[in-house]
Design an enzyme around this catalytic site. Structure first.
Site, PDB file in Angstrom:
ATOM      1  N   VAL A 151       0.822  -1.193   0.000  1.00 45.74           N
ATOM      2  CA  VAL A 151       0.000   0.000   0.000  1.00 45.74           C
ATOM      3  C   VAL A 151       0.870   1.263   0.000  1.00 45.74           C
ATOM      4  CG1 VAL A 151      -0.194   0.111   2.520  1.00 45.74           C
ATOM      5  CG2 VAL A 151      -2.056   1.007   1.104  1.00 45.74           C
ATOM      6  N   ASP A 174       8.657   3.953  -8.127  1.00 45.81           N
ATOM      7  CA  ASP A 174       8.306   5.379  -8.132  1.00 45.81           C
ATOM      8  C   ASP A 174       9.185   6.199  -9.076  1.00 45.81           C
ATOM      9  OD1 ASP A 174       6.288   4.933  -6.323  1.00 45.81           O
ATOM     10  OD2 ASP A 174       7.261   5.957  -4.645  1.00 45.81           O
TER      11      ASP A 174
END
Length: 195
Positions: free
Chosen positions: A11, A36
């Site tokens: 998450v 990311d």
């Protein structure tokens, strides 16, 4: 050449990057690739009917570029660690890939030696997310209207996964999480090395 690839998924704001960096500090010959780092520019991100930028989907990521980085590492696994690391007691080059949609991307399915997934309850996740600064910033309602629903959707998609994933409680201390994963990885490396 033997290699050892660790996936750390989970998450948003679950502790993936923190865990990956801690492991990298303590595991010899270890590299990290962060999902990311592969977001597309904002101009290429879709917008939903509520006006929310769709960052929490695979299409928001340049996964081909990420796979290219993974492939480069697989072809030359010790290159980023230097010669001293290659002579380490462990010997096996280690790659940690961390990100929120690793286990939903089929081309990665076959590379994992160990997979971990950090979970955090809704309220804690929302609290943590509210303390972070994003560019672009989260608009009002973004967490409830996009981030959390997409997490639930992607987590549901993972129910068809056929390999073992170790689920970790992301509310535990950083030290506890690190110790659990570090010991697990150490045992797996020893098995792989026949120790």
């Amino acid at each position: 050449m033997k290699r050892f690839v660790i996936g750390i998924g989970g998450v948003t704001n679950g502790g993936k990057t923190t865990l990956a960096k801690s492991l990298q500090k303590h595991l010899p010959n270890c590299s990290v690739i962060s999902q990311d780092d592969f977001f597309k520019p904002e101009s290429e991100i879709d917008i939903d009917e509520n006006g929310f930028l769709q960052y929490d989907v695979l299409e928001a990521l340049n996964m081909e570029k990420m796979m290219s980085a993974v492939s480069c590492w697989m072809e030359n696994p010790g290159s980023s660690a230097g010669p001293a690391a290659l002579e380490s007691a462990q010997g096996v080059p280690i790659l940690i890939i961390e990100g929120f949609l690793l286990f939903n991307y089929k081309p990665l399915d076959t590379i994992w030696n160990r997979s971990y997934f950090l979970t955090v309850p809704y309220e804690e996740c929302k609290r943590r997310r509210s303390t972070r600064v994003y560019e672009p910033p989260d608009p009002p309602g973004y967490f409830d209207g996009h981030v959390w629903p997409m997490y639930l959707k992607h987590r549901q998609e993972m129910s068809s996964i056929t390999w073992d994933i170790v689920y970790l409680d992301g509310t535990r201390s950083e030290e506890d999480l690190f110790s659990q994963v570090y010991e697990d990885v150490k045992q797996e490396l020893e098995k792989q090395n026949g120790l």
